[in-house]
Design a protein around this motif. Structure first.
Motif, PDB file in Angstrom:
ATOM      1  N   HIS A   1     -20.943  13.059 -25.473  1.00 21.86           N
ATOM      2  CA  HIS A   1     -21.898  13.844 -24.692  1.00 21.86           C
ATOM      3  C   HIS A   1     -21.354  14.120 -23.292  1.00 21.86           C
ATOM      4  CE1 HIS A   1     -25.668  15.553 -23.522  1.00 21.86           C
ATOM      5  NE2 HIS A   1     -25.931  14.609 -22.646  1.00 21.86           N
ATOM      6  N   GLN A   2     -20.693  13.105 -22.698  1.00 24.61           N
ATOM      7  CA  GLN A   2     -20.097  13.307 -21.378  1.00 24.61           C
ATOM      8  C   GLN A   2     -18.966  14.337 -21.440  1.00 24.61           C
ATOM      9  OE1 GLN A   2     -21.299  12.156 -18.543  1.00 24.61           O
ATOM     10  NE2 GLN A   2     -22.930  11.372 -19.850  1.00 24.61           N
ATOM     11  N   LEU A   3     -18.132  14.226 -22.454  1.00 23.27           N
ATOM     12  CA  LEU A   3     -17.043  15.196 -22.608  1.00 23.27           C
ATOM     13  C   LEU A   3     -17.609  16.610 -22.749  1.00 23.27           C
ATOM     14  CD1 LEU A   3     -14.750  13.185 -25.051  1.00 23.27           C
ATOM     15  CD2 LEU A   3     -14.139  13.893 -22.724  1.00 23.27           C
ATOM     16  N   ARG A   4     -18.601  16.758 -23.598  1.00 28.26           N
ATOM     17  CA  ARG A   4     -19.207  18.069 -23.816  1.00 28.26           C
ATOM     18  C   ARG A   4     -19.770  18.644 -22.516  1.00 28.26           C
ATOM     19  NH1 ARG A   4     -24.008  18.582 -28.136  1.00 28.26           N
ATOM     20  NH2 ARG A   4     -24.923  17.013 -26.761  1.00 28.26           N
ATOM     21  N   GLY A   5     -20.212  17.761 -21.637  1.00 25.77           N
ATOM     22  CA  GLY A   5     -20.794  18.207 -20.371  1.00 25.77           C
ATOM     23  C   GLY A   5     -19.812  18.855 -19.419  1.00 25.77           C
ATOM     24  N   ARG A   6     -18.509  18.858 -19.776  1.00 25.65           N
ATOM     25  CA  ARG A   6     -17.525  19.532 -18.915  1.00 25.65           C
ATOM     26  C   ARG A   6     -17.524  21.039 -19.117  1.00 25.65           C
ATOM     27  NH1 ARG A   6     -18.359  17.008 -15.631  1.00 25.65           N
ATOM     28  NH2 ARG A   6     -19.688  15.732 -16.930  1.00 25.65           N
ATOM     29  N   VAL A   7     -18.193  21.546 -20.167  1.00 23.06           N
ATOM     30  CA  VAL A   7     -18.228  22.992 -20.389  1.00 23.06           C
ATOM     31  C   VAL A   7     -19.661  23.497 -20.217  1.00 23.06           C
ATOM     32  CG1 VAL A   7     -16.248  22.971 -21.919  1.00 23.06           C
ATOM     33  CG2 VAL A   7     -18.537  22.771 -22.906  1.00 23.06           C
ATOM     34  N   GLY A   8     -19.784  24.804 -20.048  1.00 22.88           N
ATOM     35  CA  GLY A   8     -21.109  25.390 -19.856  1.00 22.88           C
ATOM     36  C   GLY A   8     -21.711  25.045 -18.514  1.00 22.88           C
ATOM     37  N   ARG A   9     -20.853  24.808 -17.503  1.00 24.50           N
ATOM     38  CA  ARG A   9     -21.351  24.414 -16.188  1.00 24.50           C
ATOM     39  C   ARG A   9     -21.577  25.624 -15.279  1.00 24.50           C
ATOM     40  NH1 ARG A   9     -20.881  18.962 -15.695  1.00 24.50           N
ATOM     41  NH2 ARG A   9     -20.993  19.019 -13.419  1.00 24.50           N
ATOM     42  N   GLY A  10     -21.211  26.798 -15.735  1.00 12.54           N
ATOM     43  CA  GLY A  10     -21.452  28.013 -14.974  1.00 12.54           C
ATOM     44  C   GLY A  10     -22.562  28.828 -15.608  1.00 12.54           C
ATOM     45  N   SER A  11     -22.501  30.140 -15.435  1.00 14.48           N
ATOM     46  CA  SER A  11     -23.558  31.001 -15.973  1.00 14.48           C
ATOM     47  C   SER A  11     -23.299  31.406 -17.421  1.00 14.48           C
ATOM     48  CB  SER A  11     -23.677  32.261 -15.112  1.00 14.48           C
ATOM     49  OG  SER A  11     -22.426  32.938 -15.057  1.00 14.48           O
ATOM     50  N   ALA A  12     -22.059  31.208 -17.910  1.00 10.78           N
ATOM     51  CA  ALA A  12     -21.729  31.574 -19.294  1.00 10.78           C
ATOM     52  C   ALA A  12     -22.013  30.397 -20.223  1.00 10.78           C
ATOM     53  CB  ALA A  12     -20.257  31.981 -19.399  1.00 10.78           C
ATOM     54  N   PRO A  13     -22.465  30.660 -21.456  1.00 12.03           N
ATOM     55  CA  PRO A  13     -22.767  29.553 -22.373  1.00 12.03           C
ATOM     56  C   PRO A  13     -21.510  28.802 -22.781  1.00 12.03           C
ATOM     57  CG  PRO A  13     -22.915  31.664 -23.497  1.00 12.03           C
ATOM     58  CD  PRO A  13     -22.754  31.977 -22.044  1.00 12.03           C
ATOM     59  N   GLY A  14     -21.692  27.515 -23.120  1.00 13.44           N
ATOM     60  CA  GLY A  14     -20.582  26.668 -23.524  1.00 13.44           C
ATOM     61  C   GLY A  14     -20.488  26.547 -25.036  1.00 13.44           C
ATOM     62  N   LEU A  15     -19.277  26.198 -25.492  1.00 10.17           N
ATOM     63  CA  LEU A  15     -19.028  25.999 -26.922  1.00 10.17           C
ATOM     64  C   LEU A  15     -18.235  24.712 -27.078  1.00 10.17           C
ATOM     65  CD1 LEU A  15     -18.929  27.049 -29.894  1.00 10.17           C
ATOM     66  CD2 LEU A  15     -16.742  28.134 -29.272  1.00 10.17           C
ATOM     67  N   CYS A  16     -18.726  23.793 -27.911  1.00  5.75           N
ATOM     68  CA  CYS A  16     -18.037  22.524 -28.159  1.00  5.75           C
ATOM     69  C   CYS A  16     -17.780  22.393 -29.654  1.00  5.75           C
ATOM     70  CB  CYS A  16     -18.875  21.343 -27.663  1.00  5.75           C
ATOM     71  SG  CYS A  16     -18.062  19.744 -27.865  1.00  5.75           S
ATOM     72  N   LEU A  17     -16.499  22.245 -30.032  1.00  9.15           N
ATOM     73  CA  LEU A  17     -16.104  22.130 -31.432  1.00  9.15           C
ATOM     74  C   LEU A  17     -15.566  20.727 -31.675  1.00  9.15           C
ATOM     75  CD1 LEU A  17     -14.349  25.597 -31.744  1.00  9.15           C
ATOM     76  CD2 LEU A  17     -16.687  24.982 -32.409  1.00  9.15           C
ATOM     77  N   LEU A  18     -16.234  19.978 -32.534  1.00 11.62           N
ATOM     78  CA  LEU A  18     -15.903  18.580 -32.801  1.00 11.62           C
ATOM     79  C   LEU A  18     -15.084  18.499 -34.084  1.00 11.62           C
ATOM     80  CD1 LEU A  18     -19.465  17.102 -32.104  1.00 11.62           C
ATOM     81  CD2 LEU A  18     -17.536  17.230 -30.509  1.00 11.62           C
ATOM     82  N   VAL A  19     -13.793  18.245 -33.954  1.00 10.64           N
ATOM     83  CA  VAL A  19     -12.917  18.147 -35.119  1.00 10.64           C
ATOM     84  C   VAL A  19     -13.019  16.729 -35.667  1.00 10.64           C
ATOM     85  CG1 VAL A  19     -10.566  18.367 -35.974  1.00 10.64           C
ATOM     86  CG2 VAL A  19     -11.393  19.896 -34.156  1.00 10.64           C
ATOM     87  N   SER A  20     -13.447  16.597 -36.926  1.00 15.48           N
ATOM     88  CA  SER A  20     -13.790  15.291 -37.483  1.00 15.48           C
ATOM     89  C   SER A  20     -13.138  15.061 -38.836  1.00 15.48           C
ATOM     90  CB  SER A  20     -15.315  15.181 -37.622  1.00 15.48           C
ATOM     91  OG  SER A  20     -15.684  14.025 -38.345  1.00 15.48           O
ATOM     92  N   THR A  21     -12.733  13.807 -39.065  1.00 17.30           N
ATOM     93  CA  THR A  21     -12.223  13.401 -40.383  1.00 17.30           C
ATOM     94  C   THR A  21     -13.214  12.486 -41.102  1.00 17.30           C
ATOM     95  OG1 THR A  21     -11.093  11.469 -39.442  1.00 17.30           O
ATOM     96  CG2 THR A  21      -9.832  13.520 -39.565  1.00 17.30           C
ATOM     97  N   ALA A  22     -14.402  12.300 -40.531  1.00 14.41           N
ATOM     98  CA  ALA A  22     -15.362  11.345 -41.087  1.00 14.41           C
ATOM     99  C   ALA A  22     -15.925  11.829 -42.419  1.00 14.41           C
ATOM    100  CB  ALA A  22     -16.501  11.111 -40.105  1.00 14.41           C
ATOM    101  N   GLN A  23     -16.138  10.875 -43.321  1.00  9.76           N
ATOM    102  CA  GLN A  23     -16.748  11.180 -44.606  1.00  9.76           C
ATOM    103  C   GLN A  23     -18.267  11.234 -44.457  1.00  9.76           C
ATOM    104  OE1 GLN A  23     -14.964  11.944 -47.437  1.00  9.76           O
ATOM    105  NE2 GLN A  23     -13.305  11.911 -45.923  1.00  9.76           N
ATOM    106  N   PRO A  24     -18.935  12.164 -45.116  1.00  7.72           N
ATOM    107  CA  PRO A  24     -20.400  12.249 -45.025  1.00  7.72           C
ATOM    108  C   PRO A  24     -21.054  10.914 -45.374  1.00  7.72           C
ATOM    109  CG  PRO A  24     -19.501  14.156 -46.175  1.00  7.72           C
ATOM    110  CD  PRO A  24     -18.362  13.202 -45.992  1.00  7.72           C
ATOM    111  N   GLY A  25     -22.100  10.591 -44.634  1.00 10.36           N
ATOM    112  CA  GLY A  25     -22.840   9.360 -44.890  1.00 10.36           C
ATOM    113  C   GLY A  25     -22.354   8.161 -44.108  1.00 10.36           C
ATOM    114  N   THR A  26     -21.216   8.271 -43.413  1.00  8.46           N
ATOM    115  CA  THR A  26     -20.711   7.145 -42.622  1.00  8.46           C
ATOM    116  C   THR A  26     -21.317   7.176 -41.225  1.00  8.46           C
ATOM    117  OG1 THR A  26     -18.822   8.409 -41.805  1.00  8.46           O
ATOM    118  CG2 THR A  26     -18.527   7.194 -43.889  1.00  8.46           C
ATOM    119  N   PRO A  27     -21.317   6.033 -40.507  1.00 11.84           N
ATOM    120  CA  PRO A  27     -21.808   6.029 -39.118  1.00 11.84           C
ATOM    121  C   PRO A  27     -21.065   7.028 -38.243  1.00 11.84           C
ATOM    122  CG  PRO A  27     -21.585   3.778 -39.922  1.00 11.84           C
ATOM    123  CD  PRO A  27     -20.974   4.668 -40.969  1.00 11.84           C
TER     124      PRO A  27
END
Length: 747
Positions: free
Chosen positions: A625-651
């Motif tokens: 959440h803190q990392l994501r907060g580095r974008v979208g700090r101006g007037s333009a909307p932010g985009l955060c793309l989380l690249v994940s290798t996690a299997q569905p259903g895992t924590p």
């Protein structure tokens, strides 16, 4: 603690047994009695073997299904192959020997139908999980008569955190050897009798007996409840004492300037190009009132990313400058300190150029003091702080140096408080003639229960609104093994850059040749001022973590990003290179910045609208959440793309999915606590042999903490020095001594 509980285990149990326990950090009787069972095997309830993970040292309660002795095929000797079961899953136990006679003792005991606790490290052989040469104890097998065996088998069996050298049943026997002879006089109780009576709690000795030697499940639950209450009560009493002590200190009142004599704060407010939120105004009023009193302010300012904490803190600093004092802002890293100095100067404009040509006549100066400053710049900053020319001094740990002096330090602002220990904070506060006011800021939203437990000596102010000019952030999870999605990821980055914006790419480690541990976590030693917050409880093998240097090279060769300048930032770079990398990104000379989590807090580039986080499933929710907060700090909307290798259903998958669903930091912080293991919540609270926090759970035990807090505050209000409660005072001194007290500063 005094008397029997301070006796060394080497004397109580013998040198050999005591030395083995000492390797586990258990030195005294008190240490051993605070080594509580991890869980309890209930009568007739076998361990669920489906939960066993390879490489884990385990103690399982299981029933022997079969046992076979046979010669080994490829070398001399024999082996005893035992299969135990929980009724569904099977686990192999393997014992090797040179001849069959050496196995007869095991063979005689491990007969089908017998139940026992088997302890060892889980390995695999031909696809089957096994324990090799496990230690074990059979239920009813080590008592003298059938009645005793029946009694033993009918009770819950404590299962302790153990090692290969000291299995759980040896711990159980050691505990009983120490515990059984004790009397009430031997076990000082820090919870006063009147508090115990009001809460309906047993004595400490009775609680220890119920936890370590329960006759029923109700026994150990009642014992744990009493010990949790004690942990909460001692902690809350310590916090109440600190609060009371601060209220007795003298501070210089720093009231606001009257309306007919406006100062730098009024001029700053008039120059703001935006309107403060209602929350910023309300919190600002509370802080202004605190600063106007002759007692030191002790306030925590928490707010979600983008909620405007910096402006609130700056207004407090300017009130102090108006009153003739100085403010110091302590930041955890040089990158963040330099960022704060730039931000404050930009917000103040001419008001930060007091005494300079073109500066405001009644302005002040913002000095930056870090360990890597050139000698001339350092000398200038030191002179500005000592003379009072700089009303605001921003720095890292360098501010704590004995060479740093202030003319009149009136306010200390600590950013990201959890990165500093109590001694570091107090070293800065000691630079004032009297105790300066203290404002602690954190960008990690703190649920009520954590704030009550960890920051209980501070008044808490929360900013929950986001300023109207912020445009918001969209978040998506990108499967790392989907080439089409990854290709689209870099196309989206290019689209953002072509629109005049910039993009961060975050990696968990710096060099591709750094070793990962078994879970794929990069060694923390490889990081400088950024340490990824891995909260990975998943046991399966993971692909190697992506690294800054390899990703930067790969992006430079990615067709979608052709012609773009790709910068690099990480904690091992010299400070000047870090500053240059940030400056290039902020100016647009580089459009893509590949970085470690050094950008996590405070870095503010309004033109940055996109972020790609590699291995996002390996981080904690709050850090994401803190990392994501580095974008979208101006007037333009932010985009955060989380690249994940996690299997569905895992924590891990649950974490990234939760982040994609909401931007509410307070909701995410609560969910983060619920997803974490209990030992992660208080961080440093679990370190150190004398720590008192073994059973307390700040999420599950919220009601108990509130109950203990009320009782502790009432007691300290009536007896601030605890002169009438010496056992409580001793518990606070022993368990929360200054070296361990750092946990009061962490969240």
């Amino acid at each position: 603690m005094t008397g029997r509980l301070e006796e060394k285990l080497t004397r109580l149990l013998g040198t050999r047994s005591g030395a083995a326990l000492e390797k586990m950090g258990l030195v005294t009787a008190d240490d051993l009695l605070r080594h509580y069972p991890r869980r309890y095997a209930e009568p007739g309830q076998l361990t669920d073997m489906a939960q066993l993970a390879l490489g884990e040292h385990v103690s399982v309660l299981a029933r022997v299904a079969e046992a076979t002795v046979r010669p080994m095929r490829n070398r001399g000797g024999v082996l005893l192959q035992v299969v135990v079961t929980d009724g569904r899953q099977r686990l192999a136990l393997t014992f090797f020997a040179r001849h069959a006679g050496a196995l007869r003792g095991h063979e005689a005991k491990l007969v089908p139908g017998r139940t026992g606790v088997f302890s060892g490290t889980v390995s695999a052989y031909r696809g089957e999980r096994q324990l090799t040469h496990p230690d074990y104890v059979l239920v009813g097998g080590d008592v003298e008569d059938a009645d005793a065996a029946l009694d033993e088998a009918s009770k819950p069996m404590p299962i302790y955190p153990a090692t290969a050298a000291v299995p759980t049943w040896r711990l159980q026997r050691a505990v009983r050897t120490v515990l059984d002879p004790l009397t009430e006089d031997d076990v000082p109780d820090p919870v006063p009798a009147e508090v115990r009576a009001s809460a309906g709690l047993p004595s400490r000795l009775e609680a220890l007996r119920r936890v370590h030697a329960p006759a029923t499940a109700a026994d150990w639950r009642a014992g744990q409840h009493r010990l949790r209450y004690e942990e909460a009560f001692v902690l809350q009493a310590a916090l109440a004492q600190r609060r009371a002590a601060a209220a007795q200190e003298d501070a210089t009142a720093r009231p606001p300037r009257p309306a007919d004599d406006p100062g730098i704060l009024a001029r700053f407010d008039a120059s703001l190009p935006f309107t403060l939120t209602a929350g910023q105004r309300a919190v600002g009023t509370d802080i202004a009132d605190d600063l106007a009193r002759p007692r030191p302010m002790q306030r925590l300012l928490q707010g979600d990313v983008g909620s405007g904490k910096t402006v609130v803190a700056l207004r407090a600093m300017l009130q102090v400058v108006d009153a003739g004092g100085q403010a110091a802002l302590l930041a955890p890293t040089e990158v963040l300190a330099a960022q704060h100095a730039r931000t404050l100067r930009a917000l103040l404009g001419p008001l930060a150029e007091g005494g300079l040509l073109g500066g405001a006549e009644d302005g002040t100066r913002v000095a930056l003091l870090t360990g890597s400053l050139p000698a001339a710049a350092r000398k200038t900053a030191l002179l500005q702080a000592a003379s009072g020319e700089a009303g605001i001094v921003v720095g890292t740990h360098a501010l704590l140096s004995e060479h740093v002096q202030f003319a009149d330090l009136g306010l200390v602002v600590v950013d990201e408080q959890h990165r500093f220990g109590v001694e570091q904070r107090d070293a800065l506060r000691a630079k004032g003639r009297v105790a300066p006011h203290l404002l602690v800021m954190t960008a990690t939203p703190i649920p009520r229960t954590v704030a009550m437990t960890v920051f209980g000596d501070l008044e808490v102010s929360s900013l929950t609104e986001v300023p109207a000019q912020r445009a918001g952030i969209r978040t998506h999870v990108v499967p790392a093994d989907n080439p089409r999605w990854m290709e689209r990821t870099w196309q989206r980055v290019r689209e953002e850059v072509d629109a005049g914006h910039r993009a961060y790419v975050v990696c968990a480690r710096i060099h591709p040749d750094e070793e990962d541990d078994a879970t794929g976590k990069a060694k923390a030693a490889e990081f400088d001022d950024e340490v990824p917050e891995f909260l990975d409880g998943d046991a399966e093998e993971r692909p190697p973590l992506r690294a800054v240097l390899e990703v930067a090279d790969a992006l430079r060769a990615t067709p979608a990003l052709a012609g773009l300048e790709v910068g690099v930032l990480h904690g091992q770079m010299p400070p000047a290179e870090k500053d240059a990398a940030m400056a290039a990104f902020a100016s647009g000379a580089s459009q893509v910045l590949v970085s470690t989590t050094v950008i996590e807090v405070g870095v503010d580039v309004p033109e940055a609208t996109a972020m790609v986080v590699f291995d996002a499933d390996r981080f904690g929710l709050s850090q994401l959440h803190q990392l994501r907060g580095r974008v979208g700090r101006g007037s333009a909307p932010g985009l955060c793309l989380l690249v994940s290798t996690a299997q569905p259903g895992t924590p891990a998958a649950a974490r990234v999915e939760a982040l994609a669903e909401t931007t509410d930091g307070f909701r995410l912080a609560q969910l983060d606590l619920e997803l974490r293991n209990e030992g992660d919540v208080l961080g440093a609270a679990q370190s150190g042999r004398t720590s008192s926090l073994r059973l307390l759970r700040v999420v599950k035990d919220a009601d108990l903490i509130e109950e203990a807090r009320r009782a502790a505050v009432a007691l300290v209000d009536a007896d601030p020095g605890l002169s009438g409660h010496p056992l409580l005072a001793a518990a606070i001194a022993a368990q929360l001594d200054p070296e361990k007290e750092e946990f009061l500063e962490r969240a």
